[in-house]
Motif scaffolding. Sequence first.
Motif, PDB file in Angstrom:
ATOM      1  N   TRP A 192      21.142  14.695  98.224  1.00 16.81           N
ATOM      2  CA  TRP A 192      22.108  15.784  98.036  1.00 16.81           C
ATOM      3  C   TRP A 192      22.172  16.668  99.273  1.00 16.81           C
ATOM      4  CZ3 TRP A 192      25.084  16.204  93.611  1.00 16.81           C
ATOM      5  CH2 TRP A 192      24.716  15.398  92.530  1.00 16.81           C
ATOM      6  N   ASN A 193      22.133  16.080 100.447  1.00 16.22           N
ATOM      7  CA  ASN A 193      22.145  16.861 101.691  1.00 16.22           C
ATOM      8  C   ASN A 193      23.369  17.762 101.797  1.00 16.22           C
ATOM      9  OD1 ASN A 193      19.794  16.577 103.071  1.00 16.22           O
ATOM     10  ND2 ASN A 193      20.538  15.018 104.511  1.00 16.22           N
ATOM     11  N   ALA A 194      24.458  17.393 101.143  1.00 19.33           N
ATOM     12  CA  ALA A 194      25.690  18.183 101.243  1.00 19.33           C
ATOM     13  C   ALA A 194      25.491  19.604 100.745  1.00 19.33           C
ATOM     14  CB  ALA A 194      26.818  17.509 100.457  1.00 19.33           C
ATOM     15  N   ASN A 229      39.718  15.736 108.503  1.00 18.29           N
ATOM     16  CA  ASN A 229      39.992  15.769 107.061  1.00 18.29           C
ATOM     17  C   ASN A 229      38.733  15.793 106.195  1.00 18.29           C
ATOM     18  OD1 ASN A 229      42.826  15.608 107.533  1.00 18.29           O
ATOM     19  ND2 ASN A 229      42.576  13.400 107.865  1.00 18.29           N
ATOM     20  N   TYR A 230      37.576  16.089 106.803  1.00 18.13           N
ATOM     21  CA  TYR A 230      36.350  16.267 106.034  1.00 18.13           C
ATOM     22  C   TYR A 230      35.783  17.655 106.348  1.00 18.13           C
ATOM     23  CZ  TYR A 230      36.347  11.277 104.940  1.00 18.13           C
ATOM     24  OH  TYR A 230      36.687  10.026 104.477  1.00 18.13           O
ATOM     25  N   ILE A 231      34.968  18.171 105.438  1.00 15.85           N
ATOM     26  CA  ILE A 231      34.408  19.506 105.627  1.00 15.85           C
ATOM     27  C   ILE A 231      32.907  19.485 105.335  1.00 15.85           C
ATOM     28  CG2 ILE A 231      36.549  20.704 105.012  1.00 15.85           C
ATOM     29  CD1 ILE A 231      35.377  21.191 102.218  1.00 15.85           C
ATOM     30  N   TRP A 232      32.254  20.585 105.654  1.00 17.10           N
ATOM     31  CA  TRP A 232      30.847  20.809 105.281  1.00 17.10           C
ATOM     32  C   TRP A 232      29.955  19.627 105.686  1.00 17.10           C
ATOM     33  CZ3 TRP A 232      29.394  24.203 100.580  1.00 17.10           C
ATOM     34  CH2 TRP A 232      30.233  25.317 100.520  1.00 17.10           C
ATOM     35  N   THR A 233      29.837  19.378 106.965  1.00 22.45           N
ATOM     36  CA  THR A 233      28.985  18.299 107.437  1.00 22.45           C
ATOM     37  C   THR A 233      27.531  18.775 107.558  1.00 22.45           C
ATOM     38  OG1 THR A 233      29.412  18.853 109.755  1.00 22.45           O
ATOM     39  CG2 THR A 233      30.864  17.239 108.735  1.00 22.45           C
ATOM     40  N   VAL A 234      26.615  17.845 107.310  1.00 23.36           N
ATOM     41  CA  VAL A 234      25.178  18.127 107.411  1.00 23.36           C
ATOM     42  C   VAL A 234      24.536  17.017 108.233  1.00 23.36           C
ATOM     43  CG1 VAL A 234      23.013  18.477 106.175  1.00 23.36           C
ATOM     44  CG2 VAL A 234      25.170  19.255 105.161  1.00 23.36           C
ATOM     45  N   ALA A 235      23.905  17.392 109.336  1.00 24.22           N
ATOM     46  CA  ALA A 235      23.195  16.433 110.191  1.00 24.22           C
ATOM     47  C   ALA A 235      21.700  16.685 110.055  1.00 24.22           C
ATOM     48  CB  ALA A 235      23.637  16.582 111.640  1.00 24.22           C
ATOM     49  N   SER A 260      29.141  14.123 105.046  1.00 24.23           N
ATOM     50  CA  SER A 260      30.381  14.892 105.150  1.00 24.23           C
ATOM     51  C   SER A 260      31.042  14.963 103.780  1.00 24.23           C
ATOM     52  CB  SER A 260      31.343  14.250 106.146  1.00 24.23           C
ATOM     53  OG  SER A 260      30.704  14.032 107.387  1.00 24.23           O
ATOM     54  N   MET A 261      31.583  16.130 103.471  1.00 23.59           N
ATOM     55  CA  MET A 261      32.197  16.342 102.162  1.00 23.59           C
ATOM     56  C   MET A 261      33.698  16.112 102.235  1.00 23.59           C
ATOM     57  SD  MET A 261      31.741  19.656  99.689  1.00 23.59           S
ATOM     58  CE  MET A 261      29.960  19.546  99.820  1.00 23.59           C
ATOM     59  N   GLU A 262      34.220  15.479 101.182  1.00 25.07           N
ATOM     60  CA  GLU A 262      35.650  15.264 101.099  1.00 25.07           C
ATOM     61  C   GLU A 262      36.389  16.595 100.968  1.00 25.07           C
ATOM     62  OE1 GLU A 262      36.964  12.368 101.347  1.00 25.07           O
ATOM     63  OE2 GLU A 262      35.727  10.816 100.423  1.00 25.07           O
ATOM     64  N   THR A 263      37.565  16.684 101.542  1.00 25.92           N
ATOM     65  CA  THR A 263      38.362  17.901 101.441  1.00 25.92           C
ATOM     66  C   THR A 263      38.968  18.062 100.054  1.00 25.92           C
ATOM     67  OG1 THR A 263      38.946  17.639 103.775  1.00 25.92           O
ATOM     68  CG2 THR A 263      40.262  19.190 102.480  1.00 25.92           C
ATOM     69  N   GLU A 264      39.373  16.962  99.438  1.00 22.36           N
ATOM     70  CA  GLU A 264      40.021  17.031  98.149  1.00 22.36           C
ATOM     71  C   GLU A 264      39.011  17.273  97.029  1.00 22.36           C
ATOM     72  OE1 GLU A 264      40.360  14.649 100.302  1.00 22.36           O
ATOM     73  OE2 GLU A 264      42.459  14.337 100.786  1.00 22.36           O
TER      74      GLU A 264
END
Length: 900
Positions: free
Chosen positions: A718-720, A789-795, A852-856
Amino acid sequence: MEALGALKQRHFKSVFDSGDDVIDATLQDIHTHTRSTKKVHSSFSSPKTILQAWGLFLGFLFVIVMITFQLHYTLPTPLTEGNDPISGQAQFSEHNVRELVRYMTRNIGYRVVGTEQELETKTYLIKELARLREEARVAFLFGAKNLPNFDMWVQVGDGSHRFDFMSKVVMKMYTNMTNIIVRLSCGAECDQNSILLNAHYDTTLGSPGAADDALGCGVMMEIIRIMSRRPAPKKNSVIFLFNGGEESLQDASHSFITAHELKDSVRAVVNLEACGTSGPEVLFQANSREMIEAYRTVPYPHGTVLANDLFATGFILSDTDFRQFVDHGNLTGLDMAVYKNSYLYHTHLDLDEFMEAGLPQHMGENALALATYLTEEANLVSLERTSSVVFFDVFGLLFVSYSWTAAIRSHLLIGGLALFTVASGASRPTVRGTFSILFSFIAALVMPNFSVVLLQALGTPMQWFSHEWLSVILFGPMALVGMFTVQYFFHDKKSSTTANELSTFSSLQLFFVFALAGASYIGLASSYVFALFTLSATIAMIFNHKKAAQELKDGSEVTRMDYSTYFVGALLPTAYFSFVCFSLLDMFIPLTGRIGVAAPVDTIVAVMSGFITFVFCPPILAFSHRFGRVFLKKMIWSLLALHLIIVLISSAVMNPYDELHPKRVFVQHMRNMTSGESVLYLAHADPGPFYEPYVTEVEAMFKTQCTFRSANSNPADWNAIYPFNQFLESYVLDTTEYIRSHTSNKTIAESKAPLTDLIQGEPKLVAENVSYDPKTGLRKLTVLCMHPNYIWTVASFDTHLASWSLGSSDPFPYSTHYVIRHVGGHVSDGWRVDLEHYASGPNDKLRIELTSMETEGFGKDTERELAGSGEIGVMRKIVKSRPLWTTLTYFSTLTSTFEL
């Protein structure tokens, strides 16, 4: 202020009128009962007399609870008109606030940073503020004099900061983060010193955010309307910050306080927040004497240093923008939040219709009073940060605050008076009695855990969750059993019943003296509560001494407890703690629904209920001796029977969750670009029922079996939503066959290749400017992330970093696990960071996992589809089939692993 006083007088008149009548009648009954029981108490009391004595005392306590309940929960009458119909002056209107809240939650919806709804909210707020500025200009043209300057800014910035939360370290990066700022001032002479009011307009995943925090935005908008039509502030300017990124871990407030041109003029902050939808707003953080004194001007004070001390422990898993202003701006201020009914906090039910009538009026009038005082009268120069201030409200009617020095002096006076009653013989504590109080307190905390064992044996944990009061009813009887059992064994059979009473009550007084001394020694501002309890017991002992002296004309020593003494000794502690107890239950019971599956919530609530039972009416320990040891034993058995009946009935008819007290379920549809998996994760945030009632339904829905994955063994699942992911354990099911069987694309339906092979435009990491120095063993590279088109990325990655381009803090001087979260306003398609790490050679690459989290999917029943696959809708199916007793936090993600 006279108008506010009249409003408050009308507001509470009915409460006090009814309360005074009940108290007068009760006192008359006490006087009559005292006279009728004097003769029988020393020898034998009939069952009727005993029941009358207990009934009258418990009835007195019940009346106190009902009065404090009314005082605690009564809110001001909502106003619909923006101007007073008599004077024509602008007044705070709840109607206007709700208009804005409704538009933001219904017309716009989920306002997650990075989505189109975030951009729509920004546009809407700017338009509304421009309208208010134009109205003020028109008012000036038609004769209004000395109106304030109305200035506006829209700040869009990039930055980074370290965010330590939930025992984890998170490095935050943000791009294209938006703030909307308004300043009302008298000009250059008052622009040097400003007060900041802050609220955020973004929402968390899965919530439309009516109370959190469209309410705060609406309150500020209404204050701007009122203050922009008044004469300009005389002393200080006021800045309103509509920040666009609090739920993403406080990025927008960090951007303002570290980069905006107005930051150096801000001297103090008032933060408006919410973790609930009803009841009074509470002052729960304050860090300067001057700002606490300013809070004394509000019409509806509600706050205590108890909340301040409790929040500082970190036990409450929440945080606000106040942290950024304190840490990065070195500001003092006030943090105020709505907190009751936090069952709906961060859920799809945080809507205007569930926001209690009078709540916006309560918060708005308090905030307006603060803004008025701080701009007109307060000296904002040289404010000093301190936690050495005692403050509390008295039943929401007035606000008390004083310095720690004054607190110590009052504690010495109260403690000295208590010791004087001991020296004079009015109080007669014993070693035996003092230990009985201590062990009774311990028993009150321990014994309710036997109820926990019984509930778990019956398979009905968390029965209390949907009704805060039920926790005390479930666990309170066992706490009383523990308290009375200790008193039974400590009852001195060689002494009279009256001597046991006097000894126990006197020892109770001494117990609180010791508690007061200990809390004062460690500098606990909340020690004022022990001072209150000590003072109450001391007054009761003096009263008892005077009462006995009137009756013993020969001047004999006091050796008994007068019946009316218990009413004197219980009045202050029971009244005050009942008022505080409502807040305690309102805050902690809903909190147990989001502190993790491993948390022993039944035990936590049982211990808390035991604590409440003990401090609710401490004199009851002495009263338990009044009718002898035999009757005390009968009470213990009766309470055990009552407890068993309550538990059995509750287990048979009560459910822990319902539509307005839902269980929080987390759903993630993850496509793993490295492994080719397409899987659905299901998790929950409390140890209540989950697999049998919910997961099994999802298994049947997708016609496949779940596998269990623990949080400890799979920390990146659940890194997002890191770092909250540490509290989630998952049930995972493969959605591949469901997608193949429901797609209209024959290629997808018949292909055996991983579905992820068909995903286009997925986020990527690339390395640029790579170099290696064999002398130092340092490898440098620039990591470039592209996520259109993606948001909230976690590296996330493991390495020993020597340096990086995140200027907010230095990397750790050892090898460790790093998590870098990035969030961007609409639209942000990428980010970059420079890293320098220790490596064994030029090919010793960094292994970075990117989520990476989907925008929709936020507020809608859609998610990104595979190319040409038609309407598959895994997440849509989950959302539409949601049981009413659950609430979903849902999103879709892509995850990939890169060697850079």
